[in-house]
Design a protein around this motif. Structure first.
Motif, PDB file in Angstrom:
ATOM      1  N   GLN A 240       0.818  -1.209   0.000  1.00  0.00           N
ATOM      2  CA  GLN A 240       0.000   0.000   0.000  1.00  0.00           C
ATOM      3  C   GLN A 240       0.856   1.266   0.000  1.00  0.00           C
ATOM      4  OE1 GLN A 240      -2.490   0.511   3.414  1.00  0.00           O
ATOM      5  NE2 GLN A 240      -0.838   0.245   4.882  1.00  0.00           N
ATOM      6  N   PHE A 241       2.147   1.122   0.350  1.00  0.00           N
ATOM      7  CA  PHE A 241       3.055   2.262   0.284  1.00  0.00           C
ATOM      8  C   PHE A 241       3.617   2.433  -1.131  1.00  0.00           C
ATOM      9  CE2 PHE A 241       2.926   1.485   4.750  1.00  0.00           C
ATOM     10  CZ  PHE A 241       3.270   2.669   5.370  1.00  0.00           C
ATOM     11  N   GLU A 242       3.557   1.360  -1.905  1.00  0.00           N
ATOM     12  CA  GLU A 242       4.290   1.359  -3.167  1.00  0.00           C
ATOM     13  C   GLU A 242       3.396   1.363  -4.402  1.00  0.00           C
ATOM     14  OE1 GLU A 242       6.862  -2.021  -2.756  1.00  0.00           O
ATOM     15  OE2 GLU A 242       8.305  -0.849  -1.624  1.00  0.00           O
ATOM     16  N   VAL A 243       2.181   0.844  -4.261  1.00  0.00           N
ATOM     17  CA  VAL A 243       1.317   0.705  -5.434  1.00  0.00           C
ATOM     18  C   VAL A 243       0.279   1.812  -5.451  1.00  0.00           C
ATOM     19  CG1 VAL A 243      -0.289  -0.785  -6.646  1.00  0.00           C
ATOM     20  CG2 VAL A 243       1.641  -1.784  -5.423  1.00  0.00           C
ATOM     21  N   GLU A 244       0.262   2.590  -6.492  1.00  0.00           N
ATOM     22  CA  GLU A 244      -0.750   3.630  -6.668  1.00  0.00           C
ATOM     23  C   GLU A 244      -0.993   3.837  -8.157  1.00  0.00           C
ATOM     24  OE1 GLU A 244       0.584   7.595  -5.503  1.00  0.00           O
ATOM     25  OE2 GLU A 244       2.595   6.801  -5.284  1.00  0.00           O
ATOM     26  N   GLU A 258      12.492   6.707 -15.689  1.00  0.00           N
ATOM     27  CA  GLU A 258      12.646   7.092 -14.297  1.00  0.00           C
ATOM     28  C   GLU A 258      11.559   6.434 -13.446  1.00  0.00           C
ATOM     29  OE1 GLU A 258      12.265  11.288 -14.424  1.00  0.00           O
ATOM     30  OE2 GLU A 258      14.049  11.619 -15.661  1.00  0.00           O
ATOM     31  N   SER A 259      11.711   6.491 -12.119  1.00  0.00           N
ATOM     32  CA  SER A 259      10.677   5.974 -11.234  1.00  0.00           C
ATOM     33  C   SER A 259       9.532   6.977 -11.177  1.00  0.00           C
ATOM     34  CB  SER A 259      11.232   5.748  -9.826  1.00  0.00           C
ATOM     35  OG  SER A 259      11.690   6.959  -9.279  1.00  0.00           O
ATOM     36  N   PRO A 260       8.318   6.527 -10.852  1.00  0.00           N
ATOM     37  CA  PRO A 260       7.170   7.451 -10.787  1.00  0.00           C
ATOM     38  C   PRO A 260       7.474   8.638  -9.880  1.00  0.00           C
ATOM     39  CG  PRO A 260       6.442   5.180 -10.583  1.00  0.00           C
ATOM     40  CD  PRO A 260       7.937   5.150 -10.504  1.00  0.00           C
ATOM     41  N   CYS A 261       7.165   9.844 -10.364  1.00  0.00           N
ATOM     42  CA  CYS A 261       7.546  11.045  -9.618  1.00  0.00           C
ATOM     43  C   CYS A 261       6.811  11.168  -8.289  1.00  0.00           C
ATOM     44  CB  CYS A 261       7.322  12.287 -10.467  1.00  0.00           C
ATOM     45  SG  CYS A 261       5.639  12.453 -11.104  1.00  0.00           S
ATOM     46  N   CYS A 262       5.552  10.712  -8.223  1.00  0.00           N
ATOM     47  CA  CYS A 262       4.795  10.818  -6.976  1.00  0.00           C
ATOM     48  C   CYS A 262       5.407   9.938  -5.895  1.00  0.00           C
ATOM     49  CB  CYS A 262       3.334  10.450  -7.205  1.00  0.00           C
ATOM     50  SG  CYS A 262       2.458  11.646  -8.252  1.00  0.00           S
ATOM     51  N   LYS A 263       5.896   8.768  -6.299  1.00  0.00           N
ATOM     52  CA  LYS A 263       6.552   7.896  -5.331  1.00  0.00           C
ATOM     53  C   LYS A 263       7.886   8.489  -4.902  1.00  0.00           C
ATOM     54  CE  LYS A 263       8.167   3.200  -4.490  1.00  0.00           C
ATOM     55  NZ  LYS A 263       8.347   1.846  -5.047  1.00  0.00           N
ATOM     56  N   ARG A 264       8.593   9.120  -5.848  1.00  0.00           N
ATOM     57  CA  ARG A 264       9.880   9.751  -5.503  1.00  0.00           C
ATOM     58  C   ARG A 264       9.670  10.842  -4.469  1.00  0.00           C
ATOM     59  NH1 ARG A 264      10.872  10.069 -11.074  1.00  0.00           N
ATOM     60  NH2 ARG A 264      10.842  12.346 -10.995  1.00  0.00           N
ATOM     61  N   ALA A 265       8.530  11.540  -4.573  1.00  0.00           N
ATOM     62  CA  ALA A 265       8.260  12.647  -3.659  1.00  0.00           C
ATOM     63  C   ALA A 265       8.121  12.184  -2.212  1.00  0.00           C
ATOM     64  CB  ALA A 265       7.001  13.388  -4.096  1.00  0.00           C
ATOM     65  N   ARG A 266       7.714  10.933  -2.012  1.00  0.00           N
ATOM     66  CA  ARG A 266       7.570  10.430  -0.655  1.00  0.00           C
ATOM     67  C   ARG A 266       8.617   9.365  -0.320  1.00  0.00           C
ATOM     68  NH1 ARG A 266       4.530   5.726  -1.021  1.00  0.00           N
ATOM     69  NH2 ARG A 266       3.568   5.377  -3.049  1.00  0.00           N
ATOM     70  N   THR A 267       9.676   9.309  -1.130  1.00  0.00           N
ATOM     71  CA  THR A 267      10.793   8.399  -0.879  1.00  0.00           C
ATOM     72  C   THR A 267      12.025   9.213  -0.525  1.00  0.00           C
ATOM     73  OG1 THR A 267       9.939   6.753  -2.432  1.00  0.00           O
ATOM     74  CG2 THR A 267      12.261   6.596  -1.839  1.00  0.00           C
ATOM     75  N   LEU A 277       7.386   6.922   2.675  1.00  0.00           N
ATOM     76  CA  LEU A 277       6.277   7.444   3.469  1.00  0.00           C
ATOM     77  C   LEU A 277       4.956   7.033   2.820  1.00  0.00           C
ATOM     78  CD1 LEU A 277       7.702  11.027   4.058  1.00  0.00           C
ATOM     79  CD2 LEU A 277       7.890   9.044   5.561  1.00  0.00           C
ATOM     80  N   PRO A 278       3.866   6.977   3.582  1.00  0.00           N
ATOM     81  CA  PRO A 278       2.586   6.532   3.011  1.00  0.00           C
ATOM     82  C   PRO A 278       2.019   7.547   2.033  1.00  0.00           C
ATOM     83  CG  PRO A 278       2.277   7.301   5.254  1.00  0.00           C
ATOM     84  CD  PRO A 278       3.755   7.264   5.022  1.00  0.00           C
ATOM     85  N   MET A 279       1.191   7.054   1.128  1.00  0.00           N
ATOM     86  CA  MET A 279       0.515   7.934   0.174  1.00  0.00           C
ATOM     87  C   MET A 279      -0.470   8.828   0.908  1.00  0.00           C
ATOM     88  SD  MET A 279      -0.326   5.347  -2.955  1.00  0.00           S
ATOM     89  CE  MET A 279      -0.695   3.927  -1.930  1.00  0.00           C
ATOM     90  N   LYS A 280      -0.628  10.026   0.449  1.00  0.00           N
ATOM     91  CA  LYS A 280      -1.581  10.950   1.076  1.00  0.00           C
ATOM     92  C   LYS A 280      -3.009  10.456   0.948  1.00  0.00           C
ATOM     93  CE  LYS A 280       1.156  15.173   0.559  1.00  0.00           C
ATOM     94  NZ  LYS A 280       1.205  16.515  -0.051  1.00  0.00           N
TER      95      LYS A 280
END
Length: 494
Positions: A240-244, A258-267, A277-280
């Motif tokens: 749930q932290f990684e799949v969106e 590149e890796s997904p930018c939204c995931k990079r923002a919370r990594t 970090l968890p997804m908002k």
């Protein structure tokens, strides 16, 4: 008409939490309901099953409908008997439901596992016996909590022999669909709120009920259809932290390699590790905003130096119990006191002295635990739960597992890493790719993957501390043989 698989509600919880009272309440409410034909299985670790006798004495259910399993635990020593008894019951068309009251020391996860389908790698059509999962299913797992004792059992060992309570208590809460906060009349509003907060941290998806004397609406725990084994898999929590669902910006990033930018923002990547970090948009818990509940994952693909991991993290913040040593001590204790009765008076004196020493040891343990809790809160936040896989340089081939609950940390080595298992090297490329989803060349699935749950957690401090325990770039360059030569290896060291 009864459904193909007999539905089962499992009642778990500590001794004295109110499981038997809840069972009696359910039977009282459903008594006379011709559409509810229930069998009851009551488990007790003692030789005399008092709970079973109490249920029978109520007259709410016929004695032949109550099965007693005592002098053992249905999640371990009596698991074979449990399977046999339930399969026997399902052959009777009279019953359309079953309630199991587990002993206070039972692990609901272990009992639920008995109902799972066989996952062994063989031809299932050749099974000659009926499996429990073929005839019955877990419908709901209910954990009953003594609200007045919960926090004490979580953080303290109030009496000798309760050293394992924090881990068991946490696991009972984590592996449940419904948590019943019982005896709410014995705590004030602020205490109850603190208990609710901890429950929410441990299991945000569980339905939480409150009661006095275990009185609830029974429809909350019968035929709910809430149980799904996959919901309790650690990998599901991590996913749930990684799949969106990818956004347009993320699709563009992936298109560029590149890796997904939204995931990079919370990594947060330190160069040695990543904190995710968890997804908002993750579902908010009931108390998330009020209590600043937080969780995150720490991941790394290099091993810990065990001495540093123990000194800088485990022993610094927790009372540490080694699972293997713990089991050996239990075996030694079971073997004690089996001599002759010639010196009873001397033995009783020694027993009294041993009890006094044990009580003093528990007191010191409590004081040490309180000090470590204070250090923990000051330096990394109010960590309630941490669990996951660890890779240590001196035991390169053995998968490590660490689990903390309250002030207690337990380390275990359940198996070797999957990269050393034969089945991960056989089959088609597609089959192997599915099995190897956690692999990274050249060390396969060896990794650090730790879930942290707590309040106001300082993930930066935790990442810095854990990173300091990892091998440096120079040490990584030495390779496995270099690690064995310079750091050591449990298989080579005397």
């Amino acid at each position: 008409m009864r459904e193909p698989k007999l539905p089962v509600t499992l009642l778990s919880g500590f001794l004295g939490a109110g499981k038997s009272t809840l069972l009696r309440h359910i039977l009282e409410k459903k008594h006379g309901d011709s559409a509810f034909k229930c069998a009851v299985l009551v488990n007790d670790v003692a030789e005399l099953n008092i709970d079973q006798k109490l249920i029978e004495s109520t007259g709410l259910i016929q004695s032949e409908e109550v099965l007693s399993m005592q002098n053992g635990c249905v999640c371990c020593s009596l698991s074979g008997d449990l399977i046999e008894q339930i399969i026997k019951l399902t052959r009777s068309t009279w019953f359309d439901y079953m309630i199991i009251e587990a002993s206070g020391v039972s692990e609901p996860a272990a009992i639920a596992a008995l109902f799972e389908d066989c996952h062994d790698d063989h031809d299932h059509s050749k099974h000659t016996t009926v499996a429990l999962g073929d005839v019955a299913r877990i419908d709901t797992i209910v954990t009953v909590i003594d609200s007045a004792e919960f926090l004490q059992n979580l953080y303290l060992m109030a009496n000798p022999g309760k050293e394992k309570y924090p881990k068991l208590l946490v696991e009972q809460v984590e592996y449940s669909n419904v948590v019943l906060l019982n005896k709410t009349d014995l705590v004030d509003e602020s205490q109850l709120m603190e208990v609710e907060e901890k429950i929410s941290l441990l299991n945000s998806s569980a339905k939480v009920l409150k009661s006095k004397n275990s009185i609830i609406d029974v429809v909350e725990v019968l035929n709910t259809g809430l149980f799904n084994a996959k919901d309790f898999d650690l990998s599901r929590f991590i996913e749930q932290f990684e799949v969106e669902a990818p956004k347009s910006c993320c699709k563009a990033a992936v298109g560029r390699g590149e890796s997904p930018c939204c995931k990079r923002a919370r990594t947060i990547d330190s160069g040695k590790s990543q904190v995710i970090l968890p997804m908002k948009k993750l579902k908010k818990t009931r108390h998330g905003e009020s209590y600043q509940i937080s969780s995150f994952i720490y991941k790394a693909r290099r091993p810990f130096i065990p001495s540093m991991f123990n000194n800088n993290f485990v022993e610094k913040f927790f009372l540490c119990i080694d699972e293997d040593e713990d089991e050996e001590e239990e075996e030694e204790e079971e073997g004690e006191g089996q001599g002759d009765d010639d010196n009873k008076e001397e033995e009783e004196k020694k027993s009294d002295e041993a009890k006094a020493e044990q009580t003093e040891a528990i007191k010191k343990l409590q004081e040490e635990g309180a000090a470590k809790k204070s250090t923990r809160i000051d330096q990394i936040g109010a960590l309630l739960r941490m669990k996951g896989y660890i890779w240590q340089a001196t035991s390169h081939d053995f998968m490590g597992f660490i689990s903390t609950a309250g002030n207690i940390a337990r380390l275990d080595t359940p198996s070797v890493w999957n990269v050393l298992e034969e089945k991960y090297w056989k089959g088609t490329d597609e089959e192997k790719a599915k099995l190897r989803k956690d692999w990274v060349t050249p060390y396969g699935d060896r990794r650090q993957e730790l879930v942290f749950i707590g309040q106001e957690l300082n993930h930066k401090a935790i990442q810095e501390i854990l990173d300091s325990c990892l091998l440096s770039d120079e040490e990584m360059a030495l390779g496995v043989d270099g690690w064995k030569a310079t750091i050591g290896d449990i298989m080579l060291d005397d």
